[in-house]
Design an enzyme around this catalytic site. Structure first.
Site, short mmCIF file in Angstrom:
data_model
loop_
_atom_site.label_atom_id
_atom_site.label_comp_id
_atom_site.label_asym_id
_atom_site.label_seq_id
_atom_site.Cartn_x
_atom_site.Cartn_y
_atom_site.Cartn_z
N ASN A 184 79.41 6.76 71.25
CA ASN A 184 80.38 5.90 70.56
C ASN A 184 80.01 4.45 70.83
OD1 ASN A 184 82.57 7.80 69.48
ND2 ASN A 184 82.29 8.50 71.58
N GLU A 185 79.44 3.82 69.85
CA GLU A 185 78.93 2.47 70.01
C GLU A 185 79.97 1.45 69.55
OE1 GLU A 185 75.21 2.57 67.96
OE2 GLU A 185 74.27 3.81 69.48
N PRO A 186 79.72 0.17 69.80
CA PRO A 186 80.67 -0.86 69.36
C PRO A 186 81.06 -0.69 67.90
CG PRO A 186 79.00 -1.84 70.75
CD PRO A 186 78.59 -0.41 70.56
N SER A 188 83.33 1.73 67.17
CA SER A 188 84.01 3.04 67.17
C SER A 188 85.50 2.83 67.42
CB SER A 188 83.42 3.95 68.24
OG SER A 188 82.04 4.18 68.00
N ASN A 200 72.34 2.25 67.40
CA ASN A 200 71.99 0.83 67.22
C ASN A 200 70.81 0.44 68.12
OD1 ASN A 200 72.90 0.23 69.84
ND2 ASN A 200 74.88 -0.52 69.14
#
Length: 662
Positions: A184-186, A188, A200
């Site tokens: 879960n990247e920025p 999310s 990313n």
């Protein structure tokens, strides 16, 4: 027994135990008032891992007693290895059984072929699952081989499977540099479920350690969503080392935001952050304890507080007033020193004494307040460089100053740096060698031409993740040796004072290296014994993303310990200084020697860095920072000088900072 982890004992300042291990609930409440997730801090990662293992073991046994399965959600980050190792030990030595455990893998790369050696599940199996008695039918992972148009259905099926077993009892996660949990990247959101997500650039850089090259990291991952993770009954988030200190502070103390997915853990009623002192280094109770508790003031803490106060009030040290102290929680210092003036002048003088234009010591001078002693002069100096350019990136100005001031300077390159050379560089050099051979070889020897053809064919057919042949690695190492020699010649270092140690731990052919061994340490020890220096410079930027700096410094410190144990007298008159390079700078309260550079000296440093042509734009490990290494070095050195200037000290173009290893 050789200690191969001495860097873990580097302590820049003494942290009172009460800051990280409060004895009472009242103390804990006071110290953690800025923290929004329960956070336990441990001296060593192994200690934190035991705490998590205790909780997992207790849950497994409680579920078994109730005739139920214990459901674990597991990430695969390197930080979790300490926990996995402790659980494996308990299984082998104490009989802890995992027969009633169900595991859900937190994420999987997509797409993957069936035989892909880099799958997340394969890593989890190699590090943990293959070493305990868990039933293989109880291991579940997102399907990385499903057709793309079926991914959504597969994700829904994964969510249903978690629900069918009653949900996740304990979720165990690491944290990425951008605050990502699982994948879960920025960006999310808190309501996100298991889904396909694009990886990313920053996450790809972190995954390079596992895949061997950035290009071979798959474009996507199927990850448990934030809501899936938050539905777990208990969550443990781990992080070790100073590289994670910034993101831990933001996760634990800052506001909830989807730009830092880990911050959503603040909404969970049983989430725990388990870290070591290095990872806790930016938390308020560690870095600014005067804001949360009464302090035991020493010179370093006073220096840190005054530098912080200067930055907060935008004043130089000697202009701070009693009012500034009182309004910013530093009234204790007024009571201790009697007045702002007394504290100001004390710290001003301390900082002034760190500045020296004589890093090897000034001969025939009073060295009472100088960071380095006047005698002996000249000194034998060894600069250890983990890669063949760290010396000039980190302390190129100081090296030049030491040589100009008559000291006997040796540079020891600890690793070949061969994996950081692009294939196009090999072809460029081979083109030249082959052409030179054709023009000037009188013997008609075709060895070079044949090798040229082999290398050309190998590189043309090379796939992502393939390890270079030994000959190609040798050529890449030669390229870096040549660049290092050129830079040393530019700095007027004698050819026989340029040493290439080629420590064996580095020669894995991959980004992930072998562990440091006694063989590495003995090579360093033999070299040190032959030179017997009065000054040693080593890498102190232990947060470098590839981990090589830490391993190299561990080898040097272990070698020094062996020489001490052997009773070698040369160590009685030797000091060890630590530098930092492209990744970070020492906090000003920790700096013990700061060497200024003029504009001309800074330009000379840049020129030395530029001699490493293979490490310019095509160099790997630049991370998400688009600046080249020479730009990073200059910005860092100028930034240090600017801090000294704003504190009311001398104004220089740039400065290189050092901390003594004691």
């Amino acid at each position: 027994m050789i200690n191969l982890n001495l860097t873990s004992q580097i302590v820049l300042k003494q942290i009172p135990e009460k800051y990280y291990n409060p004895k009472t609930a009242v103390e804990a409440s006071e110290l953690t008032r800025c923290e929004k997730i329960p956070t336990s801090i441990h001296l060593r990662p192994e200690d934190g891992a035991k705490r998590i293992a205790d909780a997992i073991e207790a849950e497994i046994k409680a579920k078994r007693a109730a005739g139920k399965h214990c459901v674990l959600g597991l990430g695969t980050g390197i930080s979790l290895n300490f926990v996995f190792n402790e659980l494996i030990r308990r299984h082998r030595e104490e009989g802890l059984s995992f027969s009633n455990v169900i595991v859900f893998n937190a994420y999987e790369y997509f797409p993957l072929s069936e035989d892909n050696i880099h799958s997340s599940l394969r890593q989890l199996s190699e590090r943990f699952l293959d070493h305990v008695d868990i039933d293989k039918q109880n291991i579940f992972s997102p399907d990385s081989m499903v057709a793309q148009d079926m991914v959504q259905d597969s994700c829904l099926k994964y969510e249903r499977r978690i629900a069918e077993v009653g949900g996740i009892d304990i979720m165990l996660l690491g944290i990425g540099r951008m605050g990502n949990i699982a994948s879960n990247e920025p960006g999310s959101v808190a309501t996100s479920a298991t889904r396909l997500i694009l990886i990313n650039d920053v996450a790809r850089e972190e995954m390079t350690m596992s895949f061997g090259s950035r290009e071979s990291v798959p474009p996507c991952a199927i990850t448990m969503g934030v809501s899936t993770i938050l539905n777990a009954r208990t969550i443990y988030l781990t992080a070790w080392g100073e590289a994670k200190a910034d993101i831990i502070r933001q996760t634990v103390e800052s506001k909830i935001t989807d730009t830092i997915p880990a911050s959503f853990l603040q909404t969970h009623n049983d989430a725990h952050v388990v870290i070591d002192l290095d990872a806790a280094g930016k938390l308020t109770r560690i870095v600014h304890p005067w804001l949360v508790t009464s302090c035991k003031w020493d010179d370093k803490l006073t220096r840190a507080a005054l530098v912080w106060l200067c930055q907060k009030t935008e004043k130089p040290i000697l202009k701070l007033t009693n009012k500034d102290y009182n309004e910013n929680g530093l009234s204790e210092l007024l009571a201790l020193y009697g007045s702002a003036y007394n504290a100001n002048i004390k710290i001003f003088n301390d900082l002034q004494h760190t500045i020296t234009g004589w890093p090897g010591g000034k001969p025939n001078a009073d060295d009472t307040y100088r960071p380095e002693r006047a005698t002996p002069y000249p000194k034998r100096v060894v600069v250890f460089s983990p890669h063949p350019d760290d010396d000039v990136i980190s302390m190129g100005g100081t090296i030049r100053r030491l040589v100009e001031q008559g000291h006997d300077v040796h540079v020891a390159y600890e690793t070949s740096g061969n994996i950081a050379v692009g294939d196009e560089e090999v072809m460029r050099f081979m083109h030249f060698i082959n052409g030179f051979n054709q023009l000037f070889s009188a013997s008609g020897d075709n060895v070079i031409s044949e090798e040229y053809k082999k290398i050309k064919e190998f590189l043309a057919n090379k796939k992502d993740g393939d390890i270079d042949s030994r000959n190609i690695l040798t050529i890449k190492g030669l390229i870096r040796r040549g660049e290092a020699r050129t830079a040393c010649n530019y700095n007027n270092i004698l050819n026989d004072h340029v040493h290439f140690l080629d420590l064996p731990f580095y020669e894995s052919g991959r980004i992930e290296k072998f562990p440091v061994s006694e063989k590495d340490v003995r090579i360093v020890q033999q070299f040190l014994h032959s030179v017997q220096p009065h000054q040693i410079y080593v890498a102190g930027d232990l947060a470098d993303p590839h981990g090589t700096h830490r391993k190299c410094t561990d080898a040097v410190l272990a070698a020094i310990e062996l020489e001490k144990e052997a009773g070698e007298s040369w160590l009685d008159d030797c000091r060890v200084w630590m530098y930092r390079g492209a990744w970070a700078e020492w906090e000003i309260e920790n700096i013990e020697m700061c060497v200024p550079m003029s504009p001309e000296e800074l330009r000379a440093k840049r020129n030395a860095i530029l001699k490493h042509q293979s490490q310019m734009e095509s160099a790997p490990f630049l991370g998400n920072d688009e600046r080249l290494f020479w730009q990073r070095a200059e910005d860092r050195n100028r930034g240090t000088a600017e801090i000294y200037d704003k504190l009311g000290l001398a104004c220089y173009e740039a400065m290189e900072a050092f901390v003594e290893w004691k």
